[in-house]
Design a protein around this motif. Structure first.
Motif, mmCIF file in Angstrom:
data_model
loop_
_atom_site.group_PDB
_atom_site.id
_atom_site.type_symbol
_atom_site.label_atom_id
_atom_site.label_comp_id
_atom_site.label_asym_id
_atom_site.label_seq_id
_atom_site.Cartn_x
_atom_site.Cartn_y
_atom_site.Cartn_z
ATOM 1 N N TRP A 211 -1.559 10.687 12.775
ATOM 2 C CA TRP A 211 -0.926 9.359 12.829
ATOM 3 C C TRP A 211 -1.959 8.318 13.258
ATOM 4 O O TRP A 211 -3.054 8.301 12.727
ATOM 5 C CB TRP A 211 0.300 9.394 13.759
ATOM 6 N N ASN A 212 -1.584 7.508 14.275
ATOM 7 C CA ASN A 212 -2.570 6.524 14.730
ATOM 8 C C ASN A 212 -3.093 6.921 16.107
ATOM 9 O O ASN A 212 -3.412 6.085 16.937
ATOM 10 C CB ASN A 212 -1.952 5.124 14.769
ATOM 11 N N ILE B 181 -6.578 -7.357 28.247
ATOM 12 C CA ILE B 181 -7.618 -8.384 28.132
ATOM 13 C C ILE B 181 -7.511 -9.311 29.345
ATOM 14 O O ILE B 181 -6.480 -9.952 29.557
ATOM 15 C CB ILE B 181 -7.451 -9.180 26.821
ATOM 16 N N GLU C 114 -4.456 -2.034 11.375
ATOM 17 C CA GLU C 114 -5.037 -0.724 11.630
ATOM 18 C C GLU C 114 -6.408 -0.862 12.304
ATOM 19 O O GLU C 114 -6.714 -0.180 13.280
ATOM 20 C CB GLU C 114 -5.176 0.038 10.305
ATOM 21 N N SER D 55 -12.467 2.125 7.686
ATOM 22 C CA SER D 55 -12.568 3.300 6.812
ATOM 23 C C SER D 55 -11.737 3.153 5.545
ATOM 24 O O SER D 55 -12.164 3.533 4.463
ATOM 25 C CB SER D 55 -12.042 4.536 7.545
ATOM 26 N N ASN D 56 -10.520 2.633 5.689
ATOM 27 C CA ASN D 56 -9.592 2.628 4.563
ATOM 28 C C ASN D 56 -9.664 1.372 3.707
ATOM 29 O O ASN D 56 -8.822 1.149 2.852
ATOM 30 C CB ASN D 56 -8.161 2.825 5.068
ATOM 31 N N HIS E 245 -6.126 -2.091 15.924
ATOM 32 C CA HIS E 245 -5.657 -0.971 16.742
ATOM 33 C C HIS E 245 -6.815 -0.037 17.105
ATOM 34 O O HIS E 245 -6.967 0.371 18.265
ATOM 35 C CB HIS E 245 -4.573 -0.202 15.972
ATOM 36 N N ILE E 246 -7.640 0.267 16.110
ATOM 37 C CA ILE E 246 -8.768 1.176 16.340
ATOM 38 C C ILE E 246 -9.768 0.556 17.320
ATOM 39 O O ILE E 246 -10.244 1.214 18.248
ATOM 40 C CB ILE E 246 -9.438 1.540 15.003
ATOM 41 N N LEU F 165 -4.083 -3.489 6.744
ATOM 42 C CA LEU F 165 -5.445 -2.999 6.988
ATOM 43 C C LEU F 165 -6.002 -3.630 8.263
ATOM 44 O O LEU F 165 -6.666 -2.967 9.067
ATOM 45 C CB LEU F 165 -6.350 -3.331 5.791
ATOM 46 N N ILE G 268 -3.802 4.705 -1.349
ATOM 47 C CA ILE G 268 -4.742 5.468 -0.529
ATOM 48 C C ILE G 268 -4.374 6.936 -0.729
ATOM 49 O O ILE G 268 -3.269 7.354 -0.416
ATOM 50 C CB ILE G 268 -4.637 5.089 0.960
ATOM 51 N N SER H 201 -0.374 13.366 8.105
ATOM 52 C CA SER H 201 0.246 12.565 9.161
ATOM 53 C C SER H 201 0.310 11.086 8.800
ATOM 54 O O SER H 201 1.162 10.368 9.289
ATOM 55 C CB SER H 201 -0.503 12.756 10.485
ATOM 56 N N ASN H 202 -0.575 10.624 7.942
ATOM 57 C CA ASN H 202 -0.559 9.202 7.600
ATOM 58 C C ASN H 202 -0.071 8.929 6.183
ATOM 59 O O ASN H 202 -0.286 7.840 5.665
ATOM 60 C CB ASN H 202 -1.950 8.595 7.802
ATOM 61 N N GLN I 163 -2.701 -0.464 24.954
ATOM 62 C CA GLN I 163 -3.972 0.190 24.666
ATOM 63 C C GLN I 163 -5.044 -0.276 25.631
ATOM 64 O O GLN I 163 -5.924 0.468 26.029
ATOM 65 C CB GLN I 163 -4.436 -0.197 23.253
ATOM 66 N N TYR I 164 -4.961 -1.553 26.007
ATOM 67 C CA TYR I 164 -6.083 -2.183 26.674
ATOM 68 C C TYR I 164 -5.584 -3.511 27.214
ATOM 69 O O TYR I 164 -4.715 -4.138 26.608
ATOM 70 C CB TYR I 164 -7.176 -2.416 25.621
ATOM 71 N N ARG J 168 -9.229 -1.604 19.662
ATOM 72 C CA ARG J 168 -8.679 -1.601 21.026
ATOM 73 C C ARG J 168 -8.662 -0.190 21.601
ATOM 74 O O ARG J 168 -8.831 -0.013 22.813
ATOM 75 C CB ARG J 168 -7.274 -2.202 21.018
ATOM 76 N N GLU J 169 -8.450 0.803 20.747
ATOM 77 C CA GLU J 169 -8.536 2.179 21.230
ATOM 78 C C GLU J 169 -9.928 2.471 21.770
ATOM 79 O O GLU J 169 -10.088 3.145 22.784
ATOM 80 C CB GLU J 169 -8.230 3.183 20.102
ATOM 81 N N ALA K 28 -12.004 0.315 23.040
ATOM 82 C CA ALA K 28 -12.139 -0.386 24.317
ATOM 83 C C ALA K 28 -11.403 0.367 25.421
ATOM 84 O O ALA K 28 -11.882 0.458 26.551
ATOM 85 C CB ALA K 28 -11.601 -1.810 24.187
ATOM 86 N N ILE L 236 0.854 -1.194 0.000
ATOM 87 C CA ILE L 236 0.000 0.000 0.000
ATOM 88 C C ILE L 236 0.887 1.241 0.000
ATOM 89 O O ILE L 236 1.834 1.310 0.774
ATOM 90 C CB ILE L 236 -0.889 0.048 1.263
ATOM 91 N N ALA M 93 -9.027 -8.874 18.071
ATOM 92 C CA ALA M 93 -8.603 -7.824 18.998
ATOM 93 C C ALA M 93 -8.765 -8.245 20.460
ATOM 94 O O ALA M 93 -7.994 -7.809 21.307
ATOM 95 C CB ALA M 93 -9.377 -6.534 18.727
ATOM 96 N N PHE M 94 -9.763 -9.082 20.773
ATOM 97 C CA PHE M 94 -10.111 -9.277 22.182
ATOM 98 C C PHE M 94 -10.104 -10.712 22.687
ATOM 99 O O PHE M 94 -10.217 -10.920 23.887
ATOM 100 C CB PHE M 94 -11.482 -8.643 22.467
ATOM 101 N N TYR N 220 -9.443 5.787 -3.161
ATOM 102 C CA TYR N 220 -8.713 4.529 -3.208
ATOM 103 C C TYR N 220 -8.660 4.037 -4.633
ATOM 104 O O TYR N 220 -9.657 4.111 -5.346
ATOM 105 C CB TYR N 220 -9.425 3.486 -2.341
#
Lengths: 238, 314
Positions: free
Chosen positions: B179-180, A226, B26, B198-199, B29-30, B23, A83, A102-103, A223-224, B32-33, B35, A3, B61-62, A74
């Motif tokens: 960024w992310n 589990i 990404e 989204s992407n 990651h989203i 993809l 992208i 930024s991306n 991030q989290y 988990r954010e 959560a 990509i 993710a979980f 896309y």
């Protein structure tokens, strides 16, 4: 297949949205129903099909003929998935350009051949480099309006070279083109025979995609957590 | 320091990830954010391929934990029966909580007008039910399977899209998203719509479904169906919710659904594609976009989607 994410930036009216429209159109990435919508618009406004309408998705943008916020498009060629982030050129929407940049892995900085390097050219190049973009394309657009003149192109390249040196940009490729007529966008142009380099798309297909992250200085982002706390997994943390 | 690596190591590390891996990473990651940042998130589950793919991403993710959110389905009452059955089976096999709220009930409690016409679509009314369910459970984030390639207003939306008290999207209030790093801080009463894929494009979703061997409802694959031919030439599956008359032409065709919404506003496409591989081939040759081929509601006006989003639609 990999990509490549890229952003189009530069000053207002340098033709960013038109360039993306042309890229999508000439690479057969626009579907028939969307073309029909464009044709319908053309019928009411007259003139050529307005390729910028492919990315200007908000009512206010189409009414004012400007880009306000970033749009994402896309397309895929046999070589790559792309992208695209189309950034607004107006100074007051620079914050939206920053979100888009930024991306991105690569920035296409558009310059109107008649205007040359202007304040927004510098600002967007600076911001793109600040946000971590390493690959730049200097797209000298609207060359048809400058008689496809090589000296015009070379002067702009020389002016931009000063910015690139100041910002220590290592990977800058300059391409003369006309987004409106499709010269050197997807196909090489016969109007610009003095230029021997790749078309924009050829370049985008071959430029190396930067690595995801620095693998030698990893950062571990929590991030989290589990914690199922079930009978089988009473003390699991992941 | 980059220089510490030998050439051999560099090459190994820099082999590009497969694009689907990128993809996927990404999207995980989203999720988990969401959560991590929100107290009461929900996953809006329509029973369509995009939201089914989202449940697979949520598993990645979980698991081995539970999803930190329930699945929420807004049932218009005009859904395809196959989709409803599939929804219930999937929720059971995942072992996750499913919340269903019916547009029919919203029509009664809010005293809304049942849409009329030959092809009565409850699609616009879904917004009310959605806003009600957000209020009922005080959801602060709703995850959805919308993609930017679907439509030009969606192409403008952030991944974390902040909505006001009334669920309304204001393009002028979009926040920076660098960024992310996703900013989930909101005022009381506001909520965020989150779009992890989204992407992704339509083709990416199908490639992922193929790679992950994800099971889908049968209506995505070619089958014989009684259809009404619309003035536009599109085929609408025959259903009890349509108000047809003698002038309507009913035909039997081999079709599949490219997108699955209400049976009254989602057209079928003629196709022989019986497997995921066939569908991917179909798509590579397709000349008409997903929504253009199948949605009756977007064609009403050029700003159909933007207007609906401004009113709180997903």
């Amino acid at each position: 297949m990999d990509i490549l994410r890229f952003i189009t930036c530069g000053s207002v009216d340098d033709g960013k949205s038109t360039l993306i429209g042309r890229l999508l159109y000439d690479s057969d990435s626009v579907s028939l129903d969307v073309l029909a919508m464009l044709e319908k618009r053309r019928a009411t406004t007259g003139g050529d099909v307005d390729l910028a309408l492919l990315t200007d998705g908000l009512k206010a943008e189409r009414e004012q003929g400007i880009t306000i916020d970033v749009a994402h498009k896309y397309f895929t060629t046999p070589r790559r998935k792309f992208i695209i982030t189309d950034a607004p050129g107006h100074v007051q929407y620079t914050r939206n350009m920053v979100t888009g940049a930024s991306n991105a892995d690569l920035a296409i900085v558009l310059v109107d051949a008649r205007q040359g390097v202007v304040e927004q050219t510098r600002r967007h190049t600076l911001l793109a480099s600040l946000l971590g973009i390493r690959h730049f394309v200097l797209a000298v657009n609207k060359l048809d309006l400058a008689g496809y003149d090589e000296t015009v192109f070379q002067q702009i390249v020389a002016d931009y070279q000063l910015i690139a040196e100041q910002l220590k940009l290592d990977h800058v490729v300059a391409i003369p083109l006309s987004a409106l007529h499709g010269d050197n966008v997807v196909r090489r142009s016969k109007h610009i025979a003095w230029y021997g380099g790749p078309s924009l798309l050829e370049h985008l297909e071959s430029v190396p995609v930067p690595a995801e992250a620095n693998p030698y200085e990893p950062r571990f982002q929590v991030q989290y957590v589990i914690r199922p706390q079930t009978e089988e997994l009473p003390d699991y943390r992941g | 320091m980059w220089s510490v690596a030998t050439e051999g190591q560099m090459i190994k590390t820099y082999l590009p990830m497969d694009y689907l891996d990128k993809l996927e990473a990404e999207a995980i990651h989203i999720l988990r954010e969401v959560a991590g940042q929100f107290e009461r998130p929900a996953l809006l589950f329509s029973g369509g391929k995009d939201s089914i793919a989202l449940t697979r991403l949520a598993e990645k993710a979980f698991r081995p934990g539970k999803f930190p959110f329930p699945l929420v389905h807004i049932d218009t009452g005009h859904n395809f029966q196959e989709i409803i059955e599939f929804r219930d089976e999937l929720a059971t096999s995942l072992g996750e909580k499913l919340i269903v709220r019916k547009v029919e009930d919203t029509i009664l409690t809010r005293g809304l007008h049942e849409p009329g016409g030959k092809y009565p679509s409850r699609n616009p009314l879904q917004t009310y039910t959605l806003l009600d369910v957000i209020e009922e459970f005080e959801f602060d984030a709703c995850i959805g399977g919308a993609r930017r390639d679907e439509e030009k207003a969606r192409a403008k939306e952030r991944i974390f899209s902040v909505r006001d008290d009334f669920g309304q999207w204001d393009p002028k209030r979009q926040r920076p998203e660098l960024w992310n790093i996703y900013n989930g801080r909101i005022q009381k009463g506001e909520n965020v719509r989150v779009f992890p894929i989204s992407n992704w494009t339509e083709l990416d979703v199908w490639n992922y479904i193929q790679r992950e061997n994800i099971r889908l409802p049968d209506i995505y694959f070619a089958h014989e169906r009684q259809c009404v031919v619309l003035p536009s030439g599109q085929l609408l599956g025959l259903s009890e919710h349509l108000n047809l008359d003698d002038t309507d032409e009913i035909v039997s065709r081999r079709v599949r659904f490219r997108t699955v919404g209400d049976s009254t506003c989602t057209a079928a496409v003629e196709s022989d594609a019986a497997s995921i591989d066939d569908i991917i081939q179909d798509l590579l040759l397709a000349k008409v976009s997903e929504r253009g081929a199948t949605r009756l509601d977007d064609n009403l006006s050029e700003t159909g989607m933007e207007d609906r989003k401004r009113n709180g639609y997903f």
